[in-house]
Structures are given as C-alpha cells and as structure tokens.
Design an enzyme around this catalytic site. Structure first.
Site, PDB file in Angstrom:
ATOM      1  N   CYS A 116     -36.004 -25.066  16.553  1.00 11.85           N
ATOM      2  CA  CYS A 116     -37.321 -25.294  17.173  1.00 11.85           C
ATOM      3  C   CYS A 116     -38.440 -24.498  16.522  1.00 11.85           C
ATOM      4  CB  CYS A 116     -37.233 -25.008  18.671  1.00 11.85           C
ATOM      5  SG  CYS A 116     -36.190 -26.214  19.501  1.00 11.85           S
ATOM      6  N   ASP A 176     -39.381 -21.147  23.114  1.00 15.18           N
ATOM      7  CA  ASP A 176     -38.114 -21.349  23.835  1.00 15.18           C
ATOM      8  C   ASP A 176     -37.307 -20.087  24.139  1.00 15.18           C
ATOM      9  OD1 ASP A 176     -38.968 -23.905  23.402  1.00 15.18           O
ATOM     10  OD2 ASP A 176     -37.271 -24.560  22.196  1.00 15.18           O
ATOM     11  N   LYS A 178     -41.565 -29.041  26.361  1.00 17.44           N
ATOM     12  CA  LYS A 178     -41.389 -29.967  25.242  1.00 17.44           C
ATOM     13  C   LYS A 178     -40.007 -30.620  25.270  1.00 17.44           C
ATOM     14  CE  LYS A 178     -40.078 -26.415  21.824  1.00 17.44           C
ATOM     15  NZ  LYS A 178     -38.715 -26.838  21.606  1.00 17.44           N
TER      16      LYS A 178
HETATM   17  C1  C5J Z   1     -34.126 -24.493  19.944  1.00 17.71           C
HETATM   18  C2  C5J Z   1     -32.054 -25.721  19.919  1.00 17.71           C
HETATM   19  N1  C5J Z   1     -35.019 -23.965  20.794  1.00 17.71           N
HETATM   20  N2  C5J Z   1     -31.498 -24.907  19.033  1.00 17.71           N
HETATM   21  N3  C5J Z   1     -33.295 -25.461  20.423  1.00 17.71           N
HETATM   22  O1  C5J Z   1     -34.053 -24.096  18.798  1.00 17.71           O
HETATM   23  O2  C5J Z   1     -31.462 -26.681  20.322  1.00 17.71           O
END
Ligand code: C5J
Length: 234
Positions: free
Chosen positions: A163, A25, A130
């Site tokens: 994540c 991400d 995702k």
């Molecule tokens: C991730 C989030 N990528 N913090 N998403 O950690 O909402």
C-alpha cells in the site's frame, strides 16, 4: 529548506503548509495477531518497530499545524466494494469478511480495522477509507489534496511494497513531490522493503525520494527557526 535525502536533497516548498504527512494503514489488521496480515501467514509483530519513530514524526507535524492524513484499508460490511478477485486471493483459513479474533477481517468499523492507539487520529485529522492498495483509488484523496493546496507528500506506514509503494506511485503520477520516510515504513519481508526504497530513488528519483525520519524532523525544525517564522510566533 532541504531534507538530506536520496538520491539527492529534497526541497521543501517555501510555504511548508503545502506538505502533508500520509500514514498508510497503521491498523490493527496489519500489526496485531488475529488480523488480515496474520491470516495471510505473516509475522505481524515485526511491523511494530516503526511505531515510536512514526509517533515522533507525527508529533512534529502536529506541533507545526501541518496536514496529517491517515488511511485505512477496508471494505463495506456487505463487501460490495471488494472485487471478487481480492476476496478469493490467498490460501489462508480466514478471508476478507470472515469473522476472526478482532472481528470481521478488513471490514470497516470492526475492532481489527481500527488504527493502533499509539497513532490514533486527532479529530481535525483526515482519515481516508480505501478499498484498494493505493490511497487514490476510489477515495476522495485527490480532491482533498487539491482543495488544500498540498504539493508535497511524506509517505509512511505499512506495508512498504504494497500500500505504501502503490500510493506513492499514484501520487507521483499525479505530480506530487513524494518522499518515503525510511524508518517510518515496514514490510513483512525486509528484502522487499529494501528493494522498494531502492526502486523509488533509482534513476534519479523516478518515483521520488527517501530519507530517515531524523533528517525530516531536523529540516522541519530548522524551517520553524527561520527568522520570518520566529517573527510570526511573537
Ligand atoms: C497494505 C496489504 N496496507 N499488504 N495492505 O499494504 O495487503
């Protein structure tokens, strides 16, 4: 070949092609003002510190022809893959699907949903879209790893305790040997990052290993220098 890691050395497989780099991400939504992270009230700029180190690790993987997997947290434009609970979570002005300065928040294909240019995936690299925090939930990742014979995952990206940790736990339960690269992951909350690193490697590595990128790169470079690899190169 071992990577110097905690709680003890992490052993690379004999066939290093079984190792994949997972970059979670690294999208504008989380790293730039005007995205999802910002909408939730976080200081998004502190995540950018890991980008140069992650670029070095990525370039090592690329130069060795090893598998690289990028993930993006996102939802379909009609939000049909977003649980109502997730949609309504949080108290910020902007919610998932709302239009912000970088387009609709956390919606696939919007400008804010793109991976930052410094880590732009190459055409031969996998991008997993995702809807959840973990990269295995409702994605083809598990099938892909099995098909490619991957056994070892080096896990990086943001955010450490959300994540990144969720994905590493999912992978650990599926039997992958996982190592979280300490300076290639970041959180909006430094204490949560530290706690995650501690949790992962506690109890003899209950979720896996952690190591700084320099140790990973040194081990991969040493692997390349093995006499049998040099022989293949000529
Ligand atoms: C991730 C989030 N990528 N913090 N998403 O950690 O909402």
């Amino acid at each position: 070949m071992d990577i110097s890691a905690l709680p003890y050395d992490y052993t690379l497989p004999e066939d290093v092609k079984k190792v994949a780099l997972v970059i979670i991400d690294m999208q504008r939504d989380f790293l730039e003002p005007g995205g999802f992270g910002d909408a939730l009230g976080n200081d998004v700029l502190r995540l950018q510190a890991i980008v140069p180190t992650l670029q070095q690790l990525l370039s090592t993987f690329r130069s060795m022809g090893l598998m690289v997997i990028h993930t993006v947290e996102c939802h379909q434009p009609d939000l049909s893959d977003c649980p109502v609970s997730k949609l309504h979570r949080g108290k910020g002005d902007l919610k998932i699907g709302d239009r912000g300065p970088m387009g609709r928040i956390l919606v696939k294909g919007e400008p804010g949903n793109g991976i930052i240019p410094e880590l732009e995936p190459l055409p031969n690299e996998v991008v997993i879209y995702k809807p959840g925090k973990g990269a295995f939930y409702a994605t083809p990742l598990s099938d892909l790893l099995q098909r490619e014979g991957i056994t070892h995952l080096l896990v990086t990206g943001v955010t450490t305790e959300v994540c990144v940790q969720t994905t590493m736990r999912e992978a650990n339960d599926r039997g992958y040997e996982c190592l979280m690269v300490e300076d290639c992951t970041e959180s909006y909350f430094p204490e949560f990052k530290q706690a995650t690193l501690d949790m992962v490697r506690a109890q003899g590595g209950i979720v896996g290993w952690t190591a700084p990128a320099a140790n990973v790169i040194a081990a991969l470079q040493a692997w390349m220098q093995r006499p049998e690899e040099k022989a293949i190169a000529f």
